[in-house]
Design a protein around this motif. Structure first.
Motif, PDB file in Angstrom:
ATOM      1  N   PHE A 100      40.703 -28.533  30.708  1.00 30.62           N
ATOM      2  CA  PHE A 100      39.421 -27.948  30.327  1.00 30.62           C
ATOM      3  C   PHE A 100      39.651 -26.838  29.310  1.00 30.62           C
ATOM      4  CE2 PHE A 100      35.777 -25.015  31.345  1.00 30.62           C
ATOM      5  CZ  PHE A 100      34.789 -25.838  30.817  1.00 30.62           C
ATOM      6  N   VAL A 101      38.862 -26.854  28.238  1.00 30.82           N
ATOM      7  CA  VAL A 101      38.870 -25.796  27.224  1.00 30.82           C
ATOM      8  C   VAL A 101      37.529 -25.077  27.301  1.00 30.82           C
ATOM      9  CG1 VAL A 101      39.230 -25.210  24.803  1.00 30.82           C
ATOM     10  CG2 VAL A 101      40.330 -27.246  25.763  1.00 30.82           C
ATOM     11  N   PRO A 102      37.446 -23.913  27.946  1.00 35.94           N
ATOM     12  CA  PRO A 102      36.160 -23.198  28.045  1.00 35.94           C
ATOM     13  C   PRO A 102      35.641 -22.793  26.667  1.00 35.94           C
ATOM     14  CG  PRO A 102      37.800 -22.279  29.549  1.00 35.94           C
ATOM     15  CD  PRO A 102      38.531 -23.191  28.628  1.00 35.94           C
ATOM     16  N   ASN A 103      34.341 -22.687  26.535  1.00 33.83           N
ATOM     17  CA  ASN A 103      33.744 -22.301  25.255  1.00 33.83           C
ATOM     18  C   ASN A 103      34.334 -21.014  24.686  1.00 33.83           C
ATOM     19  OD1 ASN A 103      32.063 -24.537  24.989  1.00 33.83           O
ATOM     20  ND2 ASN A 103      30.405 -23.584  26.144  1.00 33.83           N
ATOM     21  N   PRO A 104      34.557 -19.963  25.508  1.00 31.16           N
ATOM     22  CA  PRO A 104      35.123 -18.734  24.941  1.00 31.16           C
ATOM     23  C   PRO A 104      36.529 -18.893  24.388  1.00 31.16           C
ATOM     24  CG  PRO A 104      34.065 -18.285  27.056  1.00 31.16           C
ATOM     25  CD  PRO A 104      34.135 -19.770  26.920  1.00 31.16           C
ATOM     26  N   LEU A 105      37.236 -19.980  24.767  1.00 33.28           N
ATOM     27  CA  LEU A 105      38.599 -20.196  24.274  1.00 33.28           C
ATOM     28  C   LEU A 105      38.652 -21.203  23.142  1.00 33.28           C
ATOM     29  CD1 LEU A 105      40.713 -20.134  27.570  1.00 33.28           C
ATOM     30  CD2 LEU A 105      40.123 -18.270  26.017  1.00 33.28           C
ATOM     31  N   LEU A 106      37.491 -21.576  22.594  1.00 33.06           N
ATOM     32  CA  LEU A 106      37.463 -22.423  21.415  1.00 33.06           C
ATOM     33  C   LEU A 106      37.683 -21.583  20.164  1.00 33.06           C
ATOM     34  CD1 LEU A 106      34.410 -24.727  22.230  1.00 33.06           C
ATOM     35  CD2 LEU A 106      36.824 -25.372  22.257  1.00 33.06           C
ATOM     36  N   SER A 107      38.154 -22.210  19.111  1.00 34.17           N
ATOM     37  CA  SER A 107      38.314 -21.519  17.834  1.00 34.17           C
ATOM     38  C   SER A 107      36.946 -21.111  17.300  1.00 34.17           C
ATOM     39  CB  SER A 107      39.010 -22.432  16.823  1.00 34.17           C
ATOM     40  OG  SER A 107      38.887 -21.911  15.509  1.00 34.17           O
ATOM     41  N   PRO A 108      36.823 -19.923  16.691  1.00 36.86           N
ATOM     42  CA  PRO A 108      35.529 -19.515  16.114  1.00 36.86           C
ATOM     43  C   PRO A 108      35.086 -20.408  14.971  1.00 36.86           C
ATOM     44  CG  PRO A 108      37.267 -17.979  15.473  1.00 36.86           C
ATOM     45  CD  PRO A 108      37.856 -18.884  16.522  1.00 36.86           C
ATOM     46  N   ALA A 109      35.986 -21.243  14.460  1.00 35.78           N
ATOM     47  CA  ALA A 109      35.625 -22.109  13.337  1.00 35.78           C
ATOM     48  C   ALA A 109      34.454 -23.020  13.673  1.00 35.78           C
ATOM     49  CB  ALA A 109      36.835 -22.948  12.920  1.00 35.78           C
ATOM     50  N   HIS A 110      34.334 -23.460  14.926  1.00 30.04           N
ATOM     51  CA  HIS A 110      33.244 -24.368  15.303  1.00 30.04           C
ATOM     52  C   HIS A 110      31.897 -23.662  15.243  1.00 30.04           C
ATOM     53  CE1 HIS A 110      36.489 -26.948  16.469  1.00 30.04           C
ATOM     54  NE2 HIS A 110      36.848 -26.173  17.486  1.00 30.04           N
ATOM     55  N   TRP A 111      31.809 -22.501  15.882  1.00 33.74           N
ATOM     56  CA  TRP A 111      30.531 -21.786  15.963  1.00 33.74           C
ATOM     57  C   TRP A 111      30.094 -21.273  14.600  1.00 33.74           C
ATOM     58  CZ3 TRP A 111      29.273 -16.518  15.230  1.00 33.74           C
ATOM     59  CH2 TRP A 111      27.992 -16.160  15.650  1.00 33.74           C
ATOM     60  N   CYS A 112      31.059 -20.857  13.766  1.00 32.50           N
ATOM     61  CA  CYS A 112      30.710 -20.244  12.483  1.00 32.50           C
ATOM     62  C   CYS A 112      30.180 -21.243  11.457  1.00 32.50           C
ATOM     63  CB  CYS A 112      31.924 -19.515  11.909  1.00 32.50           C
ATOM     64  SG  CYS A 112      32.354 -18.016  12.822  1.00 32.50           S
ATOM     65  N   LYS A 113      30.315 -22.536  11.733  1.00 31.16           N
ATOM     66  CA  LYS A 113      29.731 -23.508  10.809  1.00 31.16           C
ATOM     67  C   LYS A 113      28.220 -23.370  10.751  1.00 31.16           C
ATOM     68  CE  LYS A 113      33.405 -26.965  11.384  1.00 31.16           C
ATOM     69  NZ  LYS A 113      33.746 -28.320  11.903  1.00 31.16           N
ATOM     70  N   ASP A 114      27.617 -23.025  11.860  1.00 29.73           N
ATOM     71  CA  ASP A 114      26.176 -22.782  11.911  1.00 29.73           C
ATOM     72  C   ASP A 114      25.919 -21.845  13.083  1.00 29.73           C
ATOM     73  OD1 ASP A 114      23.466 -22.725  11.841  1.00 29.73           O
ATOM     74  OD2 ASP A 114      23.153 -24.884  12.025  1.00 29.73           O
ATOM     75  N   PRO A 115      25.976 -20.522  12.843  1.00 30.40           N
ATOM     76  CA  PRO A 115      25.861 -19.562  13.951  1.00 30.40           C
ATOM     77  C   PRO A 115      24.561 -19.656  14.730  1.00 30.40           C
ATOM     78  CG  PRO A 115      26.685 -18.492  11.953  1.00 30.40           C
ATOM     79  CD  PRO A 115      26.244 -19.866  11.558  1.00 30.40           C
ATOM     80  N   LYS A 116      23.531 -20.260  14.155  1.00 29.20           N
ATOM     81  CA  LYS A 116      22.249 -20.335  14.845  1.00 29.20           C
ATOM     82  C   LYS A 116      22.191 -21.476  15.857  1.00 29.20           C
ATOM     83  CE  LYS A 116      19.625 -18.271  11.031  1.00 29.20           C
ATOM     84  NZ  LYS A 116      18.490 -18.436  10.085  1.00 29.20           N
ATOM     85  N   ARG A 117      23.133 -22.405  15.758  1.00 26.69           N
ATOM     86  CA  ARG A 117      23.139 -23.530  16.696  1.00 26.69           C
ATOM     87  C   ARG A 117      23.804 -23.137  18.004  1.00 26.69           C
ATOM     88  NH1 ARG A 117      25.835 -28.763  14.551  1.00 26.69           N
ATOM     89  NH2 ARG A 117      24.885 -29.582  16.464  1.00 26.69           N
ATOM     90  N   PRO A 118      23.285 -23.595  19.139  1.00 29.92           N
ATOM     91  CA  PRO A 118      23.963 -23.348  20.420  1.00 29.92           C
ATOM     92  C   PRO A 118      25.343 -23.993  20.412  1.00 29.92           C
ATOM     93  CG  PRO A 118      21.706 -24.120  20.771  1.00 29.92           C
ATOM     94  CD  PRO A 118      22.000 -24.305  19.317  1.00 29.92           C
ATOM     95  N   ILE A 119      26.312 -23.334  20.998  1.00 27.80           N
ATOM     96  CA  ILE A 119      27.675 -23.843  21.001  1.00 27.80           C
ATOM     97  C   ILE A 119      27.757 -25.190  21.708  1.00 27.80           C
ATOM     98  CG2 ILE A 119      28.257 -22.597  23.112  1.00 27.80           C
ATOM     99  CD1 ILE A 119      30.568 -23.332  20.092  1.00 27.80           C
ATOM    100  N   GLN A 120      26.840 -25.440  22.671  1.00 31.65           N
ATOM    101  CA  GLN A 120      26.856 -26.723  23.377  1.00 31.65           C
ATOM    102  C   GLN A 120      26.550 -27.879  22.430  1.00 31.65           C
ATOM    103  OE1 GLN A 120      25.329 -24.015  24.422  1.00 31.65           O
ATOM    104  NE2 GLN A 120      26.280 -23.499  26.393  1.00 31.65           N
ATOM    105  N   ASP A 121      25.681 -27.649  21.438  1.00 26.43           N
ATOM    106  CA  ASP A 121      25.392 -28.693  20.451  1.00 26.43           C
ATOM    107  C   ASP A 121      26.591 -28.943  19.558  1.00 26.43           C
ATOM    108  OD1 ASP A 121      22.900 -28.801  21.540  1.00 26.43           O
ATOM    109  OD2 ASP A 121      21.897 -27.704  19.924  1.00 26.43           O
TER     110      ASP A 121
END
Length: 750
Positions: free
Chosen positions: A490-511
């Motif tokens: 399991f890779v928890p959301n807080p341990l993901l690279s910020p590169a995913h979220w920063c592509k579109d900061p307004k989108r929920p990380i689950q999407d």
């Protein structure tokens, strides 16, 4: 009602001098912290710096927007006073009381023997207010709950000499509030115009404090340093308090005082009693002695020991079904076909720790013995079935039968499973386990050996710190499930690279994570627990190993603010490849040259910023960043730039004086004397003193000039609040040695 005291002064007139004026003995900045369900509060009383101030237990300045708030939570043994500064809040309790207070309104609630209620925003936008907890004496802790609600128009008001007072409790300017306080209390909201002063009597022997809502003021002594908004100022003993507004803006603050109870205080979350035994009784009353009345619980209800067994499970099951999300699990077609009389089990998740307004605490969730709980299980199942009369199975038109069995998860006791048959004969099973009638086939030795080998491999990968490339099998709301040989990690959301979220900061990380299913990501193993079948991996740690060597002190990056806390903001750094691989911290002291009391006044999630790297700690995997160091440092300017010289002034026109010959900032004389004790410093003189346009620090600070020492002369700038004063040193030291000398002096001077 409203009145003025200008023509009817009391014997304790606001302008009267005090024999024993109260001085400031403690000053606390109320820092933002999460509370309730998505709400934010600034807590001053109730933190480790000021656990309580008898009889006051807690003071919060809350700031809440829908859908956040303070859902159902209990209280016992004290009173809460909610004062709305802006917006509206709706209160509703389990006894049927409901009401809404709006800007300027007050609700004075006596919890007494116990109440369960909610406090939620009743308007759009940000709702702001103060909530104060006042202790009750031992003789009053178990009285019946009661309310006093005052609309703004009904609160006593008075005005005199540029000072307006709203008198919630107590007396000011000869006007007394009608509010009854079981614990003797004064509570006033003062607004002072620029240049005004206030002298307010306070009962001797009472504890008192001030909370600054807006502006800044001088408290206790006229030459004291001004105190700004969101600070709690504790007043020492005396018979009155004096305040001066020397700023150019209105000053608004709450003055609160109360008679100490001088009784033991034992607090456990929202329960405040005098002994541990009373706290335990309060918890038992809340968890074991609910009464079900029209689908609401009244707290507490005394009952005989014989009834506690039934009440225990009925209350727990029904309470959590009302408040927590619960789902019906659908059985597979083969199970339904082989036994159509079995409905899908109802699964209720009971959190191990629930956050109540004020505190979080762990419920004493010890299940009763199985033999003693049989009747209670049937009662609980009956209550659960009554909640949802519709069938769980789409193919069945019958409601759930009123008979079921209930059991606890064998490991945690926090997961309840209910299942039932049409005949009323139920079965209970742990999630994912086979039923007794059709046991799961045993794992063959080869597969067991493979599992053991893969757990051993996972431990080895954790020790080595090797970067792994693993496939993403699926995503859930908490993170990613990846394949590691025959195991799943399991890779928890807080341990993901910020590169995913920063592509579109307004989108929920689950999407965002759903789009990663089927791809491969680089991770490192961070936790292996074979006994609990837990394998946790981190993409963030892998990114650090790959990219941290590229980050150097002094480099400037574009960044996106990821999250903001009271101590600073985490900023994701954009690398030359266009991706945001690493995250650094901008400490609150590095946000701006201005005085920063709340980081959110300057930065918010998703903001784009420029930052400079000030430190890279490879051992702790941390990057320290600064925003203010990219701006011109106003504190290294000369005094001439802070305030221009008058026409008849010049640096040589008598501005140099010894510390004893000129007006001096409070506390600076001791520093000057200590500087003379340092080798290489032969003389200390004070220069000009002036006021700045902005506050940089409330405390006295020394700043080194950026101009190197010349002709054995070096200048420091002493600053406190908006005041600034030059300090000239005669010294043979260079700039670096002067810095060390100043640091040694500041370490010796309290």
């Amino acid at each position: 009602m409203s009145s003025s005291s200008s023509s009817n002064p009391s014997s304790l007139d606001a302008a009267a001098p005090f024999e024993k004026p109260r001085m400031v003995v403690k000053k606390i900045l109320a820092e933002s912290q999460p509370e309730g369900d998505g709400a934010t509060v600034r807590r001053s009383i109730g933190r480790h710096e000021l656990r309580n101030l008898d009889p006051f237990l807690m003071l919060d300045e809350f700031s809440v927007s829908k859908p956040a708030g303070f859902p159902d939570h209990p209280h016992r043994g004290f009173e809460t006073v909610t004062y709305m500064l802006d917006g509206a809040f709706t209160h509703q309790d389990f006894a049927g009381h409901k009401g809404t207070i709006r800007t300027g309104d007050v609700q004075w609630m006596t919890a007494g023997r116990g109440i369960v209620h909610s406090e939620m925003p009743a308007a759009d936008g940000v709702q702001k207010g103060l909530q104060l907890w006042i202790n009750l004496s031992s003789k009053d802790k178990m009285i019946e709950p009661r309310y006093q609600e005052l609309q703004s128009k009904d609160i006593s008001c008075a005005e005199k000499d540029g000072v307006e007072a709203k008198i919630i409790a107590g007396e000011a300017f000869g006007v007394r509030s009608p509010v009854y306080t079981r614990t003797p209390t004064m509570y006033m909201d003062f607004t002072m115009q620029p240049g005004s002063q206030l002298h307010q009597p306070i009962q001797e022997g009472w504890n008192a404090f001030v909370y600054i809502i807006d502006g800044e003021g001088v408290f206790g002594r006229e030459n004291s340093q001004p105190v700004s908004a969101h600070h709690c100022v504790v007043l020492g003993p005396g018979d009155g308090m004096s305040v001066w507004n020397k700023s150019g803006k209105p000053l608004r603050f709450a003055l609160v005082g109360g008679q100490p109870l001088n009784e033991p205080v034992v607090q456990h979350g929202p329960f405040v009693m005098n002994t541990r035994a009373e706290i335990q009784q309060a918890m038992e009353d809340y968890y074991y002695e609910f009464r079900l009345v029209d689908k609401k619980f009244l707290f507490p209800l005394k009952s005989s020991p014989e009834k506690k067994k039934d009440q225990w499970l009925t209350a727990v099951v029904y309470h959590w079904m009302l408040q927590e999300k619960w789902t019906a699990k659908t059985q597979s077609p083969t199970q339904t076909k082989s036994n159509p009389s079995i409905h899908s089990p109802l699964t209720i998740i009971i959190p191990s720790c629930r956050l109540f307004h004020g505190h979080s605490f762990l419920p004493p969730f010890t299940p009763p013995p199985a033999a003693a709980a049989a009747d209670a299980m049937l009662t609980a199942a009956t209550a659960a079935a009554a909640l949802r009369p519709a069938p769980f199975s789409p193919s069945t038109a019958r409601p759930l039968p009123p008979v079921a069995l209930l059991s606890f998860h064998p490991r945690t006791h926090h997961r309840l499973h209910l299942s039932a048959t049409a005949e009323g004969a139920g079965t209970t099973a742990q999630e994912g386990a086979a039923s007794p009638s059709s046991p799961a086939p045993p794992l063959d030795e080869a597969r067991l050996s493979q599992f053991a080998a893969d757990w051993q491999a996972a431990r080895a990968e954790k020790e080595s710190g090797k970067i792994l490339k693993l496939q993403v099998l699926r995503a859930n709301s908490g993170g990613l499930i990846v394949r590691f040989n025959s195991l799943q990690g399991f890779v928890p959301n807080p341990l993901l690279s910020p590169a995913h979220w920063c592509k579109d900061p307004k989108r929920p990380i689950q999407d965002v994570t759903k789009e990663l299913v089927g791809s491969s990501i680089s991770v490192k193993v961070v936790e292996v627990n074979e006994e609990e079948r837990k394998l946790v991996l981190s993409e963030k740690d892998a990114s650090w190993s790959i990219h941290s060597s590229q980050v150097k002190n002094g480099e400037i990056y574009d960044g996106i603010v990821g999250s903001v806390f009271h101590y600073g903001a985490f900023v994701h750094l954009r690398f030359p490849d266009g991706n945001y691989h690493l995250t650094g911290l901008v400490h609150i002291s590095e946000v701006s040259w201005d005085l920063v009391q709340d980081v959110r006044d300057f930065l918010n999630d998703g903001d784009t910023v420029k930052v400079i790297v000030v430190n890279v700690d490879l051992e702790k995997s941390r990057i320290a960043l600064s925003i203010r160091q990219l701006e011109e440092d106003p504190l290294l300017e000369t005094l001439d730039k802070v305030i221009p010289l008058e026409a008849d002034q010049s640096p040589s026109a008598g501005i140099i004086a010894s510390p004893s010959e000129t007006d001096i900032l409070p506390g600076l004389d001791g520093i000057c004397n200590e500087l003379l004790q340092e080798d290489g410093i032969t003389d200390v003189k004070l220069g000009r003193r002036a006021l700045e346009k902005r506050v940089v620090s409330q405390d006295l600070e020394l700043w080194l000039s950026s101009v190197p020492a010349k002709d054995n002369q070096f200048k420091l700038l002493a600053r406190a609040g908006r005041q600034v004063q030059e300090v000239y040193l005669t010294t043979s030291l260079d700039q670096e040695d002067i810095k060390k000398a100043v640091q040694r002096v500041l370490g010796r001077v309290p």
